[in-house]
Design an enzyme around this catalytic site. Sequence first.
Site, PDB file in Angstrom:
ATOM      1  N   ASP A  42       0.834  -1.206   0.000  1.00 33.94           N
ATOM      2  CA  ASP A  42       0.000   0.000   0.000  1.00 33.94           C
ATOM      3  C   ASP A  42       0.871   1.260   0.000  1.00 33.94           C
ATOM      4  OD1 ASP A  42       0.916  -0.216   2.578  1.00 33.94           O
ATOM      5  OD2 ASP A  42      -1.046   0.002   3.540  1.00 33.94           O
ATOM      6  N   SER A  43       2.201   1.070   0.082  1.00 36.61           N
ATOM      7  CA  SER A  43       3.116   2.199  -0.102  1.00 36.61           C
ATOM      8  C   SER A  43       2.935   2.808  -1.494  1.00 36.61           C
ATOM      9  CB  SER A  43       4.570   1.743   0.102  1.00 36.61           C
ATOM     10  OG  SER A  43       4.845   0.577  -0.650  1.00 36.61           O
ATOM     11  N   ASP A  81      -1.229  -5.920  -0.470  1.00 37.54           N
ATOM     12  CA  ASP A  81      -1.631  -5.355   0.819  1.00 37.54           C
ATOM     13  C   ASP A  81      -3.135  -5.115   0.899  1.00 37.54           C
ATOM     14  OD1 ASP A  81       0.335  -5.046   2.747  1.00 37.54           O
ATOM     15  OD2 ASP A  81       1.133  -3.208   1.829  1.00 37.54           O
ATOM     16  N   LYS A 110      -1.505  -9.299   2.551  1.00 36.71           N
ATOM     17  CA  LYS A 110      -0.790  -8.897   3.761  1.00 36.71           C
ATOM     18  C   LYS A 110      -1.660  -7.914   4.521  1.00 36.71           C
ATOM     19  CE  LYS A 110       3.023  -6.072   3.678  1.00 36.71           C
ATOM     20  NZ  LYS A 110       2.561  -4.896   4.468  1.00 36.71           N
ATOM     21  N   GLU A 112      -1.705  -5.489   8.431  1.00 38.46           N
ATOM     22  CA  GLU A 112      -0.868  -4.959   9.507  1.00 38.46           C
ATOM     23  C   GLU A 112      -1.481  -5.222  10.878  1.00 38.46           C
ATOM     24  OE1 GLU A 112       0.013  -0.822   8.805  1.00 38.46           O
ATOM     25  OE2 GLU A 112       0.908  -1.234   6.835  1.00 38.46           O
ATOM     26  N   GLU A 179       8.951  -4.508  10.431  1.00 39.75           N
ATOM     27  CA  GLU A 179       9.421  -3.229   9.882  1.00 39.75           C
ATOM     28  C   GLU A 179       9.974  -2.343  10.995  1.00 39.75           C
ATOM     29  OE1 GLU A 179       6.686  -1.258   7.223  1.00 39.75           O
ATOM     30  OE2 GLU A 179       7.933   0.555   7.136  1.00 39.75           O
TER      31      GLU A 179
HETATM   32  O1  KIV Z   1       3.552  -1.191   1.655  1.00 43.89           O
HETATM   33  C1  KIV Z   1       4.741  -1.553   1.715  1.00 43.89           C
HETATM   34  O2  KIV Z   1       5.580  -1.213   0.872  1.00 43.89           O
HETATM   35  C2  KIV Z   1       5.136  -2.404   2.815  1.00 43.89           C
HETATM   36  C3  KIV Z   1       6.585  -2.737   2.958  1.00 43.89           C
HETATM   37  C4  KIV Z   1       7.335  -1.579   3.454  1.00 43.89           C
HETATM   38  C5  KIV Z   1       6.809  -3.939   3.811  1.00 43.89           C
HETATM   39  O3  KIV Z   1       4.311  -2.821   3.580  1.00 43.89           O
END
Ligand code: KIV
Length: 306
Positions: A42-43, A81, A110, A112, A179
């Site tokens: 989600d980055s 994500d 994924k 969190e 992280e």
């Molecule tokens: O969204 C992302 O890029 C991440 C990584 C930093 C692990 O969750």
Amino acid sequence: MNVLDFQKMKDEGRKISMVTCYDYSSARAVAESSVDCILVGDSLAMTMHGHPNTLSATTAMMALHTAAVARGAPSKFIVADLPFLSYRKGLKEAMDSVHELMSAGAHAVKLEGVRGHAEIVRHIVDSGVPVMGHLGLTPQSVNLLGGMRVQARTDSEADLLASQARELEEAGCFPLVLECVPSEAARKVTDLLKIPTIGIGAGPRVSGQVLVYQDLLGLNPGFKPKFLRTYANAFEVILDALDTYDRDVKNGEFPSESESYESHPIDRPLAESSDGISGRQSRLCGDHGRAPRRARHAAPALARRV
Ligand code: KIV
């Protein structure tokens, strides 16, 4: 790589490499690399859309980017994500998001943290979808954490990290991202768990590493946290190419004669041509499948495709 290989790699002491990826053309590069797997993180809200944090990512955005990556890297294992709050509004909403990401081409999702959604993790896993956990600095909680800062620095925080990691393992996660936590805290979690840990800013004593594509390639100038190693200076390379192109256009040096078409192209099958231009490109240029006579300076990527 499939979901079982993550465990196998930890058991055999082989490190897992993972990189984020958000678009088709980058995915093609990752696809040809030896990197083990892809995270559509989600980055992307930040790297691809310019938002200040990850809170603006939506399931629709994640699905769009996941589908593009899946088209570019069809043989890589892809984790997508679940975005901010998508798994905190109830089971149906969470499963709708999971469904969208898996339909877009992800092989796993994924999410969190664990507090308050261990049951949802279990339900997703029981539904046949592998889940990757994510602890330590969890950017979706940036407002609660008071900023993007290193987590689990005290003994009690490190103990909490370890117990949350155990909870995620018990809920069925197949690996866990750690992280921005101290190396020693990450090592303890890695030794405690059977499943692998994948670190970012978590030191070397984890089962693998993940970095953001733009960060590792040097496409994000000015971003230089302690944990980051940049493997290229891509921003400078691109800038230089753009400035050179601009100069060539303005000086009249691009295109040259050899990069221009003539009125009577040689009539021979495209496959026999070494003109370095694909059929698709040729059609776009209006040649109806005939090879342009002297387009010998086409980009190497196009030349490879002929
Ligand atoms: O969204 C992302 O890029 C991440 C990584 C930093 C692990 O969750």
